[in-house]
Scaffold this motif. Structure first.
Motif, PDB file in Angstrom:
ATOM      1  N   CYS A  46       0.844  -1.193   0.000  1.00 17.53           N
ATOM      2  CA  CYS A  46       0.000   0.000   0.000  1.00 17.53           C
ATOM      3  C   CYS A  46       0.879   1.241   0.000  1.00 17.53           C
ATOM      4  O   CYS A  46       1.842   1.327   0.741  1.00 17.53           O
ATOM      5  N   ASN A  66      -0.463   4.300   0.552  1.00 18.30           N
ATOM      6  CA  ASN A  66      -1.301   5.399   1.009  1.00 18.30           C
ATOM      7  C   ASN A  66      -0.863   6.141   2.268  1.00 18.30           C
ATOM      8  O   ASN A  66      -1.253   7.261   2.486  1.00 18.30           O
ATOM      9  N   MET A  67      -0.149   5.498   3.138  1.00 25.30           N
ATOM     10  CA  MET A  67       0.360   6.196   4.315  1.00 25.30           C
ATOM     11  C   MET A  67      -0.720   6.881   5.156  1.00 25.30           C
ATOM     12  O   MET A  67      -0.579   8.055   5.534  1.00 25.30           O
ATOM     13  N   CYS A  68      -1.803   6.168   5.421  1.00 27.03           N
ATOM     14  CA  CYS A  68      -2.751   6.692   6.398  1.00 27.03           C
ATOM     15  C   CYS A  68      -1.986   6.780   7.723  1.00 27.03           C
ATOM     16  O   CYS A  68      -1.237   5.856   8.067  1.00 27.03           O
ATOM     17  N   PHE A 125      -2.473   6.398  10.824  1.00 28.38           N
ATOM     18  CA  PHE A 125      -2.619   5.427  11.917  1.00 28.38           C
ATOM     19  C   PHE A 125      -2.105   4.036  11.542  1.00 28.38           C
ATOM     20  O   PHE A 125      -2.016   3.160  12.389  1.00 28.38           O
ATOM     21  N   CYS A 126      -1.755   3.821  10.282  1.00 27.18           N
ATOM     22  CA  CYS A 126      -1.673   2.447   9.766  1.00 27.18           C
ATOM     23  C   CYS A 126      -0.244   1.935   9.594  1.00 27.18           C
ATOM     24  O   CYS A 126       0.621   2.600   9.022  1.00 27.18           O
ATOM     25  N   VAL A 175       0.431  -0.855   7.921  1.00 28.99           N
ATOM     26  CA  VAL A 175       0.510  -1.719   6.729  1.00 28.99           C
ATOM     27  C   VAL A 175       1.565  -1.285   5.692  1.00 28.99           C
ATOM     28  O   VAL A 175       2.317  -2.122   5.199  1.00 28.99           O
ATOM     29  N   PRO A 176       1.668   0.015   5.377  1.00 29.08           N
ATOM     30  CA  PRO A 176       2.698   0.387   4.387  1.00 29.08           C
ATOM     31  C   PRO A 176       4.100  -0.028   4.828  1.00 29.08           C
ATOM     32  O   PRO A 176       4.970  -0.251   3.989  1.00 29.08           O
ATOM     33  N   GLN A 188      -5.042  -4.219  -0.679  1.00 27.88           N
ATOM     34  CA  GLN A 188      -5.200  -3.195   0.359  1.00 27.88           C
ATOM     35  C   GLN A 188      -5.979  -2.011  -0.201  1.00 27.88           C
ATOM     36  O   GLN A 188      -6.655  -1.317   0.513  1.00 27.88           O
ATOM     37  N   HIS A 213     -10.619   2.322  -1.532  1.00 29.51           N
ATOM     38  CA  HIS A 213     -10.316   3.598  -0.868  1.00 29.51           C
ATOM     39  C   HIS A 213     -11.239   4.644  -1.496  1.00 29.51           C
ATOM     40  O   HIS A 213     -11.269   4.778  -2.721  1.00 29.51           O
ATOM     41  N   GLN A 228     -13.352   5.809   8.211  1.00 29.64           N
ATOM     42  CA  GLN A 228     -12.410   6.016   9.336  1.00 29.64           C
ATOM     43  C   GLN A 228     -12.889   7.088  10.304  1.00 29.64           C
ATOM     44  O   GLN A 228     -12.879   6.882  11.508  1.00 29.64           O
ATOM     45  N   ARG A 252      -6.100  10.928   5.044  1.00 26.15           N
ATOM     46  CA  ARG A 252      -6.986  10.137   4.186  1.00 26.15           C
ATOM     47  C   ARG A 252      -7.212  10.809   2.835  1.00 26.15           C
ATOM     48  O   ARG A 252      -7.790  10.221   1.926  1.00 26.15           O
TER      49      ARG A 252
END
Ligand code: 5AD
Ligand code: SF4
Length: 473
Positions: free
Chosen positions: A185, A187-189, A191-192, A194-195, A229, A268, A295, A307
């Protein structure tokens, strides 16, 4: 908190599920592995790739830990609680290992990637730490671990998609299967994690995706869920420079057969296009259901979360979905108590839920994750009691919305794909309609079977389930 989250029918309900593997006679293999998966659908799908790689190298799957030479935990880091669950589970395996000294224990997935070799220091019984892009090296790592050395590979890749590996359908009901279409991913949210644990986004070869779906259909599967993702940013450029975007991929899979249902996750809101919505509307077999995580309902919080959309922009996207597909089901992910969230921000979340009329949501309170943008930039300043109270209000709101949505379906007739017996009674079938709602109905005297489509009229409902009556086959 456990209680709070019971309402949500989340992937986590499946956490720790051991696979019932046996694509092949387990006695065929000299050695056996036991695998448990935690977290998102992508992890469950990855475990099927791992199973395929291990089968090729002489390991059969087993459901019985006692029989295993190798125990694997495919882990999740998304919230602290997910990591705690894995550590507790490792504690259980300590005893198994004591009675079977040669047993190897491997940690796969996001926790392996996040903690890397630190894992080996923290959890002494672990022999192997393998990140999500390193599963091809598992056989070599096992060999290394068999000599008594600790083995680690947590290299992330820019191009690994496991496109050529044919997953072994482990925990399959024989009706629906996950097909991974992209990894990582970008996206670099804020809180996340995952990236950081799954690396950069990359799309899998469209031809291999269509071939896998075709093969599943030929083997009797009736539903595929295309996983990524952020599926809407799927973008594959072939060697001959042919471009396939997500709408085009959807169409290609839909054309395999009108009898094969297509689902996808996750979208997304910033990336889902009109093109995708029109393709969904065009094909009856593309399910009218979108998981569209909001979110938060507050523009200020959405901005802090990175976001890249506002409250108004999200609401307009929901309106657009309903305009193009009035019967489309929509679900969401919602986080309560993100950094600096005020009561007003929280009210904005409750009111955007009302606007969106979600059929279902996965609801969480914010859990700070090491290394994320939010952890580095903001203070996790909302007290636990406040987070929990706000989450409870969100859960209560969702309960009402789900019930209202189900009541709207009373008297309607849906085409339902039968997935198996209902949990409560083997006299009833359980299936889903296009909108992903669970429908339970009596088997009556029909000769329907798992994997068949049936037309069912809704006669009653609860907050979580529609109850129906079969009208025809
Ligand atoms: N705390 C709470 N929830 C989180 N999610 C992701 N990271 C966190 C976190 N740090 C939620 C988001 C995401 C879903 C998969 O998990 O809602 O969409
Ligand atoms: Fe995490 Fe955001 Fe990427 Fe989803 S889109 S995996 S929430 S960074």
């Amino acid at each position: 908190m456990e209680e709070l989250l019971k309402l949500k029918e989340h992937d986590e309900a499946r956490q720790g599920e051991a696979y019932a593997p046996f694509a092949m006679d387990p006695n065929h293999y000299k050695k056996h592995f036991y695998i448990e998966s935690y977290g998102c659908q992508m992890n469950f799908s990855d475990s099927e790739i791992v199973a395929s790689i291990l089968n090729q190298h002489g390991f059969g799957a087993t459901r019985n830990v006692e029989e295993a030479d190798l125990v694997l935990l495919n882990t999740c880091s998304i919230r602290e609680k997910a990591e705690q669950t894995v550590r507790r589970r490792l504690g259980d395996f300590q005893q198994v290992k004591q009675s079977k000294p040669g047993l190897l224990i491997g940690v796969l997935g996001c926790m392996a990637e996040r903690l890397k070799s630190k894992f080996l220091e923290e959890e002494k019984l672990v022999d192997m730490v393998v990140g999500p892009d390193a599963y091809r090296s598992l056989p070599a790592l096992i060999e290394e671990a068999e000599t008594g050395q600790k083995a680690v590979n947590v290299l992330l890749s820019r191009d690994e998609t496991y496109a050529d590996i044919s997953p072994v359908r482990l925990d399959s009901n024989g009706v629906s299967a996950f097909v991974s279409i992209m990894r990582g991913c970008n996206n670099m949210c804020a809180f996340c994690v995952v990236p950081f644990t799954r690396g950069r986004e990359r799309s899998r070869d469209a031809l291999s995706i269509v071939a896998e779906c075709q093969n599943l259909f030929e083997r009797g599967f009736k539903e595929v869920t295309l996983l990524g993702q952020n599926v809407d940013s799927y973008y594959y450029v072939s060697d001959s420079n042919e471009v396939v975007n997500f709408a085009q991929l959807l169409e290609r899979v839909a054309l395999i057969s009108p009898e094969l249902r297509i689902r996808f996750s996750t979208s997304h809101p910033k990336d889902i296009t009109d093109d995708v919505l029109h393709t969904m509307a065009k094909y009856e077999n593309i399910c009218k259901y979108i998981h569209l995580p909001v979110q938060s309902g507050s523009t200020r919080i959405l901005q802090l979360m990175n976001r890249t959309y506002t409250r108004e922009w999200y609401m307009a996207k929901v309106d657009r979905i309903r305009e193009i597909m009035p019967d489309c089901g929509i679900s969401s992910d919602i986080i309560a108590g993100f950094c600096t969230e005020t009561e007003e921000d929280h009210q904005d979340t409750l009111s955007i839920m009302d606007h969106s009329k979600y059929d279902m949501s996965y609801m969480f309170f914010y859990s700070e994750r090491p290394g994320t943008l939010a952890q580095r930039r903001y203070k996790d300043d909302i007290p636990d009691e406040v987070k929990k109270r706000r989450l409870q209000e969100i859960v209560d709101k969702q309960g009402k919305l789900s019930f209202a949505s189900n009541k709207q379906d009373l008297g309607k007739t849906f085409k339902v794909l039968i997935e198996g017996n209902s949990k409560k009674s083997d006299k009833d079938w359980m299936g889903r309609n296009s909108q992903n709602k669970v429908i339970v109905f009596s088997k009556d005297e029909t000769n329907l079977k798992k994997g068949d489509y049936a037309f069912v009229t809704v006669t009653d409902c609860t907050q979580a389930t529609l109850i129906g009556k079969l009208i025809s086959q």
